[in-house]
Design an enzyme around this catalytic site. Sequence first.
Site, PDB file in Angstrom:
ATOM      1  N   ASN A   6       0.779  -1.092   0.049  1.00 46.30           N
ATOM      2  CA  ASN A   6      -0.097  -0.148   0.046  1.00 46.30           C
ATOM      3  C   ASN A   6       0.784   1.549   0.130  1.00 46.30           C
ATOM      4  OD1 ASN A   6      -1.424   2.274   1.023  1.00 46.30           O
ATOM      5  ND2 ASN A   6      -3.175   0.806   1.764  1.00 46.30           N
ATOM      6  N   HIS A   9       1.312   5.961   1.919  1.00 45.89           N
ATOM      7  CA  HIS A   9       1.948   7.003   2.642  1.00 45.89           C
ATOM      8  C   HIS A   9       3.379   7.707   1.866  1.00 45.89           C
ATOM      9  CE1 HIS A   9      -0.365   6.306   6.079  1.00 45.89           C
ATOM     10  NE2 HIS A   9       0.199   5.049   6.283  1.00 45.89           N
ATOM     11  N   ARG A  17       4.479  18.636   1.205  1.00 49.32           N
ATOM     12  CA  ARG A  17       5.006  19.796   0.550  1.00 49.32           C
ATOM     13  C   ARG A  17       4.287  20.265  -0.625  1.00 49.32           C
ATOM     14  NH1 ARG A  17      10.747  21.609   1.434  1.00 49.32           N
ATOM     15  NH2 ARG A  17      10.691  21.562   3.631  1.00 49.32           N
ATOM     16  N   HIS A  42      -4.998   3.720  -2.162  1.00 49.94           N
ATOM     17  CA  HIS A  42      -6.660   4.130  -1.517  1.00 49.94           C
ATOM     18  C   HIS A  42      -6.960   5.597  -1.817  1.00 49.94           C
ATOM     19  CE1 HIS A  42      -9.365   4.659   2.572  1.00 49.94           C
ATOM     20  NE2 HIS A  42     -10.083   4.865   1.318  1.00 49.94           N
ATOM     21  N   ARG A  44      -9.306   8.224  -1.255  1.00 49.65           N
ATOM     22  CA  ARG A  44     -10.172   8.741  -0.406  1.00 49.65           C
ATOM     23  C   ARG A  44     -10.938   9.806  -0.937  1.00 49.65           C
ATOM     24  NH1 ARG A  44      -8.626   6.642   5.092  1.00 49.65           N
ATOM     25  NH2 ARG A  44     -10.438   7.737   5.820  1.00 49.65           N
ATOM     26  N   ARG A  48      -6.777  12.931   0.544  1.00 52.54           N
ATOM     27  CA  ARG A  48      -5.519  13.423   1.362  1.00 52.54           C
ATOM     28  C   ARG A  48      -4.351  12.927   0.918  1.00 52.54           C
ATOM     29  NH1 ARG A  48      -7.084  10.020   6.716  1.00 52.54           N
ATOM     30  NH2 ARG A  48      -9.203  11.276   6.663  1.00 52.54           N
ATOM     31  N   HIS A  49      -4.224  11.732   0.334  1.00 52.01           N
ATOM     32  CA  HIS A  49      -2.984  11.180  -0.217  1.00 52.01           C
ATOM     33  C   HIS A  49      -3.108  10.998  -1.482  1.00 52.01           C
ATOM     34  CE1 HIS A  49      -4.977   7.602   1.191  1.00 52.01           C
ATOM     35  NE2 HIS A  49      -4.819   7.754   2.340  1.00 52.01           N
ATOM     36  N   GLU A  69      -8.425   0.650  -3.260  1.00 52.76           N
ATOM     37  CA  GLU A  69      -9.102   0.801  -2.078  1.00 52.76           C
ATOM     38  C   GLU A  69     -10.089   2.042  -2.084  1.00 52.76           C
ATOM     39  OE1 GLU A  69      -6.972   0.883   1.472  1.00 52.76           O
ATOM     40  OE2 GLU A  69      -5.871  -1.034   1.215  1.00 52.76           O
ATOM     41  N   THR A 100      -8.127   3.520   8.027  1.00 48.03           N
ATOM     42  CA  THR A 100      -9.172   2.756   7.993  1.00 48.03           C
ATOM     43  C   THR A 100      -9.469   2.092   9.372  1.00 48.03           C
ATOM     44  OG1 THR A 100      -8.669   2.332   5.752  1.00 48.03           O
ATOM     45  CG2 THR A 100     -10.499   1.334   6.396  1.00 48.03           C
ATOM     46  N   GLU A 150     -11.056  -9.204   2.714  1.00 52.42           N
ATOM     47  CA  GLU A 150     -10.039  -8.775   3.389  1.00 52.42           C
ATOM     48  C   GLU A 150     -10.362  -8.659   4.735  1.00 52.42           C
ATOM     49  OE1 GLU A 150      -7.359  -5.892   1.548  1.00 52.42           O
ATOM     50  OE2 GLU A 150      -6.505  -5.357   3.468  1.00 52.42           O
ATOM     51  N   HIS A 190      -3.810  -4.590   7.532  1.00 53.48           N
ATOM     52  CA  HIS A 190      -3.855  -3.373   8.582  1.00 53.48           C
ATOM     53  C   HIS A 190      -2.953  -3.384   9.673  1.00 53.48           C
ATOM     54  CE1 HIS A 190      -5.701   0.483   8.981  1.00 53.48           C
ATOM     55  NE2 HIS A 190      -5.315   0.387  10.211  1.00 53.48           N
ATOM     56  N   GLY A 212       1.092  -1.419   4.318  1.00 54.71           N
ATOM     57  CA  GLY A 212       1.656  -0.170   3.988  1.00 54.71           C
ATOM     58  C   GLY A 212       2.639   0.689   4.989  1.00 54.71           C
ATOM     59  N   HIS A 213       2.054   1.040   6.282  1.00 51.87           N
ATOM     60  CA  HIS A 213       2.711   1.912   7.016  1.00 51.87           C
ATOM     61  C   HIS A 213       4.118   1.413   7.411  1.00 51.87           C
ATOM     62  CE1 HIS A 213       2.806   5.203   9.803  1.00 51.87           C
ATOM     63  NE2 HIS A 213       3.304   4.317  10.683  1.00 51.87           N
TER      64      HIS A 213
HETATM   65  N1  PXP Z   1      -5.602  -3.032   3.909  1.00 52.79           N
HETATM   66  C1  PXP Z   1      -6.649  -2.131   3.925  1.00 52.79           C
HETATM   67  C2  PXP Z   1      -7.955  -2.265   3.420  1.00 52.79           C
HETATM   68  C3  PXP Z   1      -6.472  -0.621   4.292  1.00 52.79           C
HETATM   69  O1  PXP Z   1      -7.352   0.293   4.491  1.00 52.79           O
HETATM   70  C4  PXP Z   1      -5.187  -0.232   4.715  1.00 52.79           C
HETATM   71  C5  PXP Z   1      -4.698   0.999   5.259  1.00 52.79           C
HETATM   72  O2  PXP Z   1      -5.034   1.793   4.273  1.00 52.79           O
HETATM   73  C6  PXP Z   1      -4.074  -1.554   4.823  1.00 52.79           C
HETATM   74  C7  PXP Z   1      -4.527  -2.819   4.142  1.00 52.79           C
HETATM   75  C8  PXP Z   1      -2.716  -1.245   5.150  1.00 52.79           C
HETATM   76  O3  PXP Z   1      -2.433  -1.035   6.436  1.00 52.79           O
HETATM   77  P1  PXP Z   1      -1.064  -0.562   7.080  1.00 52.79           P
HETATM   78  O4  PXP Z   1      -0.760   0.544   6.229  1.00 52.79           O
HETATM   79  O5  PXP Z   1      -1.541  -0.279   8.364  1.00 52.79           O
HETATM   80  O6  PXP Z   1      -0.252  -1.780   6.693  1.00 52.79           O
END
Ligand code: PXP
Length: 238
Positions: A6, A9, A17, A42, A44, A48-49, A69, A100, A150, A190, A212-213
């Site tokens: 993902n 970020h 910036r 994603h 949104r 926002r991103h 997403e 989310t 998921e 997540h 992602g994060h």
């Molecule tokens: N799956 C879904 C459906 C999500 O909304 C997210 C967060 O955007 C992720 C996976 C990834 O989560 P994380 O960034 O915490 O790894």
Amino acid sequence: MLLGVNIDHVATLRNARGELEPSVLEAAKICVNAGVHGITAHLREDRRHITDYDVFSLRNDVNCRLNLEMAATYEMKKIALELMPDACCIVPEKREEVTTEGGLDVYSQKGKITEFVKPLIDAGIKVSLFINPEREQVSAASETGVEFIELHTGAFSRAFGTKNEEPEFIKLRQATSLAHLLGLKVNAGHGLNYKNVHKMHEIDGIVELNIGHSIISRAVFVGLDTAVREMISLIYKN
Ligand code: PXP
């Protein structure tokens, strides 16, 4: 298991910036080169991103499976049908949330969701519903016509290393078994990171993890290519 990265970020950092760096497209290409199964983004409602331009560039310029997403809104459905991602994951969305926060309540809006996903499925997009690992949500999802769910691993991830880890893990395992019984394929994501992701191997039959994060955070220190390869080595072992 497969890895979808993902890349939201990367866009968050770019937007801080309001300029062009770091490039979402470049990030996706590095992930693909490092061997990921797919790119997840994603879009949104508040942009926002990730932006519309990002998702269309990802579709057109990166040779990779794209998972969009999105919330179950008319606007997003229109974009998805134009974009034609390989997969769509339907998520709940609140403007004020940081990320989310919970799964989609399919149980109480089964009719609405069934109607929402039909044109996407008919167009050939693999649709999944992002849900909490709860019996009634899995059963409801199986009646909407989607191929995938998921499972939201946020509660498990938060509980990792505490006394709640095992109960949260069991919920994921039971939800996966039920989903399989009902003919659904299961992805998860997540809050998964380099320390907790190994637990996903203890659940039979998860197809893909969307992360992602933790990967983007690690990339700040070691670079994206290394961060992705490290995660792949933890995920692709069976
Ligand atoms: N799956 C879904 C459906 C999500 O909304 C997210 C967060 O955007 C992720 C996976 C990834 O989560 P994380 O960034 O915490 O790894």
